[in-house]
Write a protein that holds these residues in place. Sequence first.
Motif, PDB file in Angstrom:
ATOM      1  N   THR A   5       8.568   3.785  -3.314  1.00 40.03           N
ATOM      2  CA  THR A   5       8.877   5.037  -4.004  1.00 40.03           C
ATOM      3  C   THR A   5       9.261   6.113  -3.004  1.00 40.03           C
ATOM      4  OG1 THR A   5       7.281   4.453  -5.705  1.00 40.03           O
ATOM      5  CG2 THR A   5       7.989   6.743  -5.630  1.00 40.03           C
ATOM      6  N   PHE A   6       8.483   6.214  -1.939  1.00 43.25           N
ATOM      7  CA  PHE A   6       8.775   7.211  -0.918  1.00 43.25           C
ATOM      8  C   PHE A   6      10.083   6.887  -0.205  1.00 43.25           C
ATOM      9  CE2 PHE A   6       8.194   9.046   3.388  1.00 43.25           C
ATOM     10  CZ  PHE A   6       8.195  10.366   2.999  1.00 43.25           C
ATOM     11  N   GLN A   7      10.341   5.624   0.062  1.00 46.29           N
ATOM     12  CA  GLN A   7      11.588   5.234   0.726  1.00 46.29           C
ATOM     13  C   GLN A   7      12.789   5.634  -0.114  1.00 46.29           C
ATOM     14  OE1 GLN A   7      11.371   1.060   1.590  1.00 46.29           O
ATOM     15  NE2 GLN A   7       9.680   1.316   3.011  1.00 46.29           N
ATOM     16  N   LYS A   8      12.693   5.458  -1.428  1.00 47.42           N
ATOM     17  CA  LYS A   8      13.794   5.851  -2.302  1.00 47.42           C
ATOM     18  C   LYS A   8      13.992   7.364  -2.271  1.00 47.42           C
ATOM     19  CE  LYS A   8      13.445   1.966  -5.438  1.00 47.42           C
ATOM     20  NZ  LYS A   8      13.030   1.508  -6.758  1.00 47.42           N
ATOM     21  N   LEU A  35       4.328   3.759   9.067  1.00 46.88           N
ATOM     22  CA  LEU A  35       3.742   4.721   8.149  1.00 46.88           C
ATOM     23  C   LEU A  35       4.340   4.617   6.748  1.00 46.88           C
ATOM     24  CD1 LEU A  35       1.609   6.973   8.236  1.00 46.88           C
ATOM     25  CD2 LEU A  35       3.437   8.571   8.809  1.00 46.88           C
ATOM     26  N   ILE A  36       5.646   4.411   6.658  1.00 44.95           N
ATOM     27  CA  ILE A  36       6.299   4.487   5.344  1.00 44.95           C
ATOM     28  C   ILE A  36       6.840   3.174   4.814  1.00 44.95           C
ATOM     29  CG2 ILE A  36       6.920   6.895   5.683  1.00 44.95           C
ATOM     30  CD1 ILE A  36       9.779   5.992   6.247  1.00 44.95           C
ATOM     31  N   MET A  79       0.847  -1.179   0.000  1.00 44.02           N
ATOM     32  CA  MET A  79       0.000   0.000   0.000  1.00 44.02           C
ATOM     33  C   MET A  79       0.891   1.240   0.000  1.00 44.02           C
ATOM     34  SD  MET A  79      -2.728   1.308   2.927  1.00 44.02           S
ATOM     35  CE  MET A  79      -3.561  -0.246   2.976  1.00 44.02           C
ATOM     36  N   GLU A  80       0.583   2.171  -0.882  1.00 45.25           N
ATOM     37  CA  GLU A  80       1.351   3.404  -0.949  1.00 45.25           C
ATOM     38  C   GLU A  80       1.006   4.307   0.227  1.00 45.25           C
ATOM     39  OE1 GLU A  80       0.720   5.091  -4.823  1.00 45.25           O
ATOM     40  OE2 GLU A  80       2.302   3.844  -5.673  1.00 45.25           O
ATOM     41  N   LEU A  81       1.909   5.244   0.489  1.00 45.22           N
ATOM     42  CA  LEU A  81       1.750   6.144   1.632  1.00 45.22           C
ATOM     43  C   LEU A  81       0.420   6.900   1.558  1.00 45.22           C
ATOM     44  CD1 LEU A  81       2.925   7.487   4.175  1.00 45.22           C
ATOM     45  CD2 LEU A  81       4.013   9.156   2.664  1.00 45.22           C
ATOM     46  N   GLY A  82       0.060   7.396   0.384  1.00 42.59           N
ATOM     47  CA  GLY A  82      -1.176   8.164   0.245  1.00 42.59           C
ATOM     48  C   GLY A  82      -2.416   7.373   0.644  1.00 42.59           C
ATOM     49  N   GLU A  83      -2.470   6.121   0.173  1.00 43.49           N
ATOM     50  CA  GLU A  83      -3.609   5.272   0.523  1.00 43.49           C
ATOM     51  C   GLU A  83      -3.671   5.050   2.031  1.00 43.49           C
ATOM     52  OE1 GLU A  83      -3.702   1.587  -1.823  1.00 43.49           O
ATOM     53  OE2 GLU A  83      -2.384   2.628  -3.234  1.00 43.49           O
TER      54      GLU A  83
END
Length: 139
Positions: A67-70, A61-62, A1-5
Amino acid sequence: MELGEQLQKLREQKNMSREELAQEMNVSRQAVYKWENNKGYPDIENLIKLSDLYEITLDELIKNDRTFQKKISIDEDKKKENDLTGPGFYIGIIFVCFGLFIDLGSYSIGITILGFLTMAFYEDLKKIFWNVKKDFNEQ
């Protein structure tokens, strides 16, 4: 699940509107919208506030959004460029000492300045040197 979701799901579990969350976080409603639709990411301060508000760890959370981790990972090459253990620092020190302690007349000032420039811009100077060498070899 992406951060936004995940952010949207957590907000809905708290029965908060985007407007209420925005006021709580001291950001715009548009910022919350962007976060929840993966059009932007919260900065570290807001991530900490969100983790506190939703009572979860930053890791929880992350951890599922690669993508956010990168995006937030530390670029090791950039980190190495800025430390004082690289070859540029030592080469620059040699030039500075050579310019300061060996009397070469007006060349001493130039060598000292070259030393300081080498310490500050070693990686850039190295790239320029290799590009010039490559261009010379191609001719």
